[in-house]
Scaffold this motif. Structure first.
Motif, PDB file in Angstrom:
ATOM      1  N   CYS A 135      48.404  37.519  51.154  1.00  0.00           N
ATOM      2  CA  CYS A 135      48.984  38.843  50.936  1.00  0.00           C
ATOM      3  C   CYS A 135      50.078  39.111  51.971  1.00  0.00           C
ATOM      4  O   CYS A 135      50.185  38.428  52.988  1.00  0.00           O
ATOM      5  CB  CYS A 135      47.914  39.926  51.016  1.00  0.00           C
ATOM      6  N   GLN A 164      49.687  43.705  43.382  1.00  0.00           N
ATOM      7  CA  GLN A 164      49.218  42.325  43.415  1.00  0.00           C
ATOM      8  C   GLN A 164      50.335  41.355  43.767  1.00  0.00           C
ATOM      9  O   GLN A 164      50.060  40.227  44.151  1.00  0.00           O
ATOM     10  CB  GLN A 164      48.633  41.937  42.051  1.00  0.00           C
ATOM     11  N   SER A 165      51.573  41.784  43.610  1.00  0.00           N
ATOM     12  CA  SER A 165      52.714  40.899  43.833  1.00  0.00           C
ATOM     13  C   SER A 165      53.290  41.102  45.228  1.00  0.00           C
ATOM     14  O   SER A 165      53.730  42.201  45.570  1.00  0.00           O
ATOM     15  CB  SER A 165      53.803  41.163  42.785  1.00  0.00           C
ATOM     16  N   SER A 188      49.300  45.353  49.925  1.00  0.00           N
ATOM     17  CA  SER A 188      49.462  44.096  49.184  1.00  0.00           C
ATOM     18  C   SER A 188      48.088  43.460  49.032  1.00  0.00           C
ATOM     19  O   SER A 188      47.462  43.086  50.025  1.00  0.00           O
ATOM     20  CB  SER A 188      50.410  43.155  49.927  1.00  0.00           C
ATOM     21  N   LEU A 189      47.583  43.347  47.797  1.00  0.00           N
ATOM     22  CA  LEU A 189      46.232  42.829  47.576  1.00  0.00           C
ATOM     23  C   LEU A 189      46.144  41.320  47.698  1.00  0.00           C
ATOM     24  O   LEU A 189      45.086  40.783  48.010  1.00  0.00           O
ATOM     25  CB  LEU A 189      45.738  43.247  46.181  1.00  0.00           C
ATOM     26  N   ASP A 191      45.327  37.736  46.823  1.00  0.00           N
ATOM     27  CA  ASP A 191      44.381  37.103  45.894  1.00  0.00           C
ATOM     28  C   ASP A 191      43.140  37.948  45.620  1.00  0.00           C
ATOM     29  O   ASP A 191      42.302  37.562  44.802  1.00  0.00           O
ATOM     30  CB  ASP A 191      43.935  35.743  46.447  1.00  0.00           C
ATOM     31  N   SER A 192      42.974  39.057  46.312  1.00  0.00           N
ATOM     32  CA  SER A 192      41.846  39.987  46.077  1.00  0.00           C
ATOM     33  C   SER A 192      40.496  39.287  46.144  1.00  0.00           C
ATOM     34  O   SER A 192      39.626  39.509  45.298  1.00  0.00           O
ATOM     35  CB  SER A 192      42.002  40.684  44.722  1.00  0.00           C
ATOM     36  N   ASP A 196      39.771  44.783  46.043  1.00  0.00           N
ATOM     37  CA  ASP A 196      40.567  44.724  44.825  1.00  0.00           C
ATOM     38  C   ASP A 196      40.988  46.127  44.415  1.00  0.00           C
ATOM     39  O   ASP A 196      40.837  47.095  45.172  1.00  0.00           O
ATOM     40  CB  ASP A 196      39.806  44.013  43.706  1.00  0.00           C
ATOM     41  N   ILE A 217      50.049  45.989  38.501  1.00  0.00           N
ATOM     42  CA  ILE A 217      48.927  45.151  38.083  1.00  0.00           C
ATOM     43  C   ILE A 217      49.445  43.930  37.336  1.00  0.00           C
ATOM     44  O   ILE A 217      50.257  44.060  36.404  1.00  0.00           O
ATOM     45  CB  ILE A 217      47.960  45.943  37.173  1.00  0.00           C
TER      46      ILE A 217
END
Length: 891
Positions: A135, A164-165, A188-189, A191-192, A196, A217
């Motif tokens: 992230c 997510q990006s 910034s998530l 790979d979560s 999440d 998303i």
């Protein structure tokens, strides 16, 4: 889901940078530089054995050498080091970490586990929360926290952005900074692996510094968790979504029309709508929509009135409105008459109201005063193009007090450039949504409409089964099992129709014949004319092999049809296994519409329901909409309304309207079917004939699969239905009282119940004195998510055909489902009659069944009734402070 220890991440007192560096361009160097440059309010603790100082701060050789346990650690080291570092941080007392490192999911260790798995296992004993890996990081501008390797910082504000990006994070920071847009949080998530979207929504929904939540998303992995958190967040503040990827995925593998047409993007769209969120097409629209919703007043409908000083802009706005499925308001006759008195004879005499380009400020004011008294519109769009007659700023000053004072939404469009800057600024400063073009203004209005519609869907909590339904579930399950035992994953058409009949869906009379002779006998029993269709587990679409012959009105015609079908199948698909022929009555309904109703199982959100225009060209017409089950009548009607065929169903010329109730009833019953039967993977009713007399299923196709023993249809639903299985009648005071979960429809009775309470009882319940509940408070009490909260009410008939609410007991579990906090209140005139104990026993039994380990509560120290009640139930009571007592019980 869990918000546990997230406060350590969002409000850290000390931050450690593991892998901090002075090497220019390295992640460790950039993260440390950003933390220093943003002016972080707490302690910064660089960790790297290669340095003694970094950025003027002491650098520590290891986590063990740190002078204190950091609340948050940012890990910038190679992937192989991460699990060990997480373990060391957990042992030291750190409860949150941001893992910038990449490659943890792809690297398999000697243990057979990936580094990602080892990282999560290392964190678990300490409940250490992890953002990432892979992230960009986290920014909390109000405390000077820039724990990221972004190239720029963020301004403080009231908007939270979660993405997510990573590339979008850095691009959005740049874009927002150039426009002065600030953030309460920027996340910034990656790979979560742990944290999440569900966790973020839960935390940010309760964050007083966040007024709106924006999400970018790419995919959702835990649908039930996401939907539960999203529905809870959307009740308290706007949640806006950009969903990347609109290409249908996996459609070619489907065995049904529904499976082919219900693409992934359609399902995401349905989920976003059902959760009360608003979807926008681009990141740029996110901020415009937030501003619009923040300034908009509550909207009661979707009728737009337009006032303009130019016909062209009015037409542009009308075109945009109709193209967006909005409604142009029809002005009242009295409004038109009054406008005739103040406008030139050449005015448009309708909506849009064109007051002509030479209009002075007085004409604007007079027309606006009249329009504001008309009740036939829900929002008013004011459009002005500059002229030489009067300065635009003068017009703005004249009408602004009137436009800003009304209870309904007024939207403005100042069409032009620099000449309108002052007018545009005045309206914007007054809190009126302001746009540069008619199309943008209409888009803003439709965003308000969409938000209202989403909020209406949010409050719908349908039961698992429709009221009054008598589904023969055992027979339906036997049909599915018989096909599976036969080695088939497709039901025959007669089996599929029998499945529909088990759930009360009208079907055309159908029988199965082995050969031409049996087909004739069946036709004579059913009555001519009939249709004959091939039955084969190897033929999904019968018409493609000439396997359907219609309008057979003699015994010989039936024999000939059976022989012809056999010959065509033998020529085209010689390997196909023939299992006989379906003989079906011909339905004579010349004014019926051909519709499709279907269901399929999305890999993320589970079952979805599809409705649209049916027939053999169903995939070509592409007129369909999808929704998540369970459905009720309101949700079914909304699903139908999103299709083009809905207008035809309303009737036209000499064609009467189709029975909307019958259509929606089928949708609800299909929703019940897929909720009941986890083995049903895909289902098509195509065509479903619909006219004023009702509906009739002509053809059906059902695909099934084996499920694990004990699997429930509820397990695969993204939204938990109303738990009607928890309803219970119990004896009380010589009669009976109904105990059941609360529903949104209970709001009127709940308001009456609350107003009937003594002021002191309200203070005992709320710890403050209140006489009425605001609409938002009433919604909060009656619109609950059964996955995370439960409120049981006690109700009885009032003797006048209605019912009355006597009391309630409510429990809200923490996101980990470990501890629940309860509250109870009984109608003031019924205290001391045992109702409180009945409600609390019901609530405690429910919490125990849900796996909750502990129930806690508080009461004012002199609330003796509640203290005696909980003591009798086995609660431990301790003083919380001078005025309140705390109590708890382990289950």
């Amino acid at each position: 889901m869990s918000v546990r220890n997230l406060r350590s991440m969002f409000e850290p007192g000390a931050v450690a940078v593991i892998g901090a560096s002075s090497r220019e361009g390295s992640v460790g160097q950039i993260v440390l530089r950003n933390l220093v440059g943003a002016g972080f309010h707490g302690e910064l603790l660089p960790v790297n054995p290669k340095y003694e100082t970094l950025s003027g701060r002491k650098c520590y050789p290891s986590i063990a050498a740190l002078p204190q346990a950091p609340d948050l650690a940012v890990i910038c080291t190679p992937a192989a080091t991460v699990p060990s570092l997480i373990r060391q941080l957990g042992e030291r007392g750190t409860r949150a970490a941001i893992v910038i490192s990449t490659g943890l999911g792809n690297t398999v260790q000697g243990s057979g586990k990936t580094l990602r798995q080892e990282m999560l296992e290392a964190a678990r004993p300490y409940l250490l929360r992890i953002l990432g890996p892979n992230c960009v990081g986290l920014l909390i501008p109000r405390i000077g926290l820039n724990a990221s390797f972004a190239h720029t910082s963020a301004l403080p504000g009231k908007i939270a952005f979660v993405s997510q990006s990573g590339a979008l994070v850095t691009g959005m920071l740049d874009w927002a900074g150039s426009r002065g847009i600030g953030f309460s949080a920027f996340v910034s998530l990656g790979d979560s692996a742990d944290i999440d979207f569900g966790d973020m929504l839960d935390y940010l929904a309760g964050d007083p510094e966040t007024a709106a939540i924006l999400l970018y998303i790419e995919d959702i992995r835990h649908a039930r968790k996401f939907m539960s958190a999203a529905r809870a967040a959307a009740r308290s503040k706007p949640v806006l979504v950009v969903k990347a990827g609109r290409v249908p995925e996996g459609a070619t593998a489907a065995a049904s029309h529904t499976g082919a047409m219900a693409g992934a993007d359609d399902v995401y769209d349905a989920a976003i709508r059902r959760a009360g969120m608003v979807r926008v097409d681009s990141t740029a629209q996110l901020f415009g929509t937030v501003e619009t919703l923040a300034r908009a007043r509550p909207l009661s409908g979707d009728r737009l009135a337009i006032i303009t000083n130019g016909g062209g802009p009015g037409v542009m706005a009308t075109d945009a409105l109709v193209g967006s499925t909005g409604r142009l308001a029809r002005l009242a006759d009295d409004t038109v008459r009054r406008l005739d008195e103040v406008l030139p004879a050449t005015w448009s005499r309708g909506n849009p109201v064109d007051i002509i380009g030479d209009a002075p400020a007085a004409r604007y004011l007079a027309a606006l005063e009249i329009l504001l008294t008309d009740s036939q519109w829900d929002a008013l769009l004011f459009i002005h193009a500059p002229t030489a007659v009067v300065p635009s700023a003068d017009i703005a000053r004249a009408i602004l007090p009137l436009a800003a004072a009304g209870p309904r939404n007024v939207i403005s469009c100042w069409l032009g450039g620099d000449a309108l800057a002052e007018a545009r600024h005045m309206f914007s400063a007054a809190g009126i949504p302001t746009y540069d073009t008619p199309e943008e203004a209409v888009a803003g209005f439709m965003q308000i409409v969409q938000y209202r519609r989403s909020q209406e869907l949010l409050v719908q909590v349908p039961p698992a089964a429709p009221a009054g339904s008598r589904a023969d579930r055992a027979h339906a399950q036997a049909l599915v099992q018989a096909a599976l035992d036969d080695g088939r994953d497709m039901l025959t058409e007669p089996e599929a129709k029998a499945l529909l009949e088990a759930y009360g869906i009208p079907t055309v009379a159908t029988g199965v014949a082995a050969d031409g002779g049996e087909a004739v006998a069946l036709a004579e029993r059913i009555g001519f004319p009939v249709a004959v269709k091939v039955l084969s587990p190897d033929i999904t679409h019968k018409t493609e092999v000439g396997g359907v012959v219609l309008d057979l009105d003699t015994p010989q015609a039936v024999r000939d049809a059976v022989l012809a079908i056999q010959q065509r199948v033998q020529a085209l698909l010689p390997q196909a296994r023939l299992r006989g022929f379906a003989v079906q009555a011909m339905a004579r309904r010349p004014q019926a519409h051909e519709l499709i109703v279907g269901a399929s199982c999305d890999p993320v959100f589970g079952p979805v329901i599809l409705f649209g225009q049916g027939g053999i060209a169903v995939e070509v017409t592409a007129d369909h909409a999808v929704a998540l089950p369970p459905l009720n009548m309101a949700l079914a009607r909304e699903l139908v309304s999103r299709t083009r065929v809905a207008r035809l169903l309303a009737g036209y010329r000499n064609r009467p309207p189709a029975s909307m109730d019958a259509i929606c009833d089928v949708l609800i019953r299909v929703s019940h079917l897929v909720t009941d039967l986890p083995g049903v993977l895909e289902l098509d009713i195509n065509p479903l004939l619909a006219d004023s007399a009702g509906v009739l299923a002509l053809d059906a196709r059902v695909r099934v699969e084996r499920t694990a023993p004990g699997t429930s249809g509820f397990d695969r639903l993204a939204i938990r239905p109303y738990p009607d299985e928890l309803e219970e009648r119990v004896p009380w005071q010589g009669g009976q009282v109904l105990l059941r979960p609360i529903q949104p429809e209970d709001a009127p009775q709940y308001a009456v119940f609350f107003q009937s309470l003594d002021p002191e009882d309200v203070r005992y319940r709320m710890f403050v004195r209140m006489r009425t509940l605001s609409p938002s408070q009433l919604a909060r009490f009656t619109q609950i998510d059964y996955d995370r909260e439960m409120a049981f009410i006690a109700a009885r008939e009032d003797g006048q055909g209605g019912w009355e609410l006597l009391g309630e007991a409510r429990a809200i579990a923490d996101p980990d489902n470990i501890v629940a906090e309860f509250a109870i209140v009984v109608r003031s005139d019924l205290k001391g009659q045992g109702l409180g104990r009945i409600l609390m026993t019901k609530l405690l039994n429910y919490c125990r069944a849900r796996g909750i380990r502990e129930v806690t509560g508080e009461a004012l120290a002199h609330n003796s009734r509640v203290l005696n009640l909980v003591a009798g139930l086995g609660f431990t009571i301790t003083p919380a402070d001078i005025e309140t007592m705390s109590f708890r019980i382990e289950l």
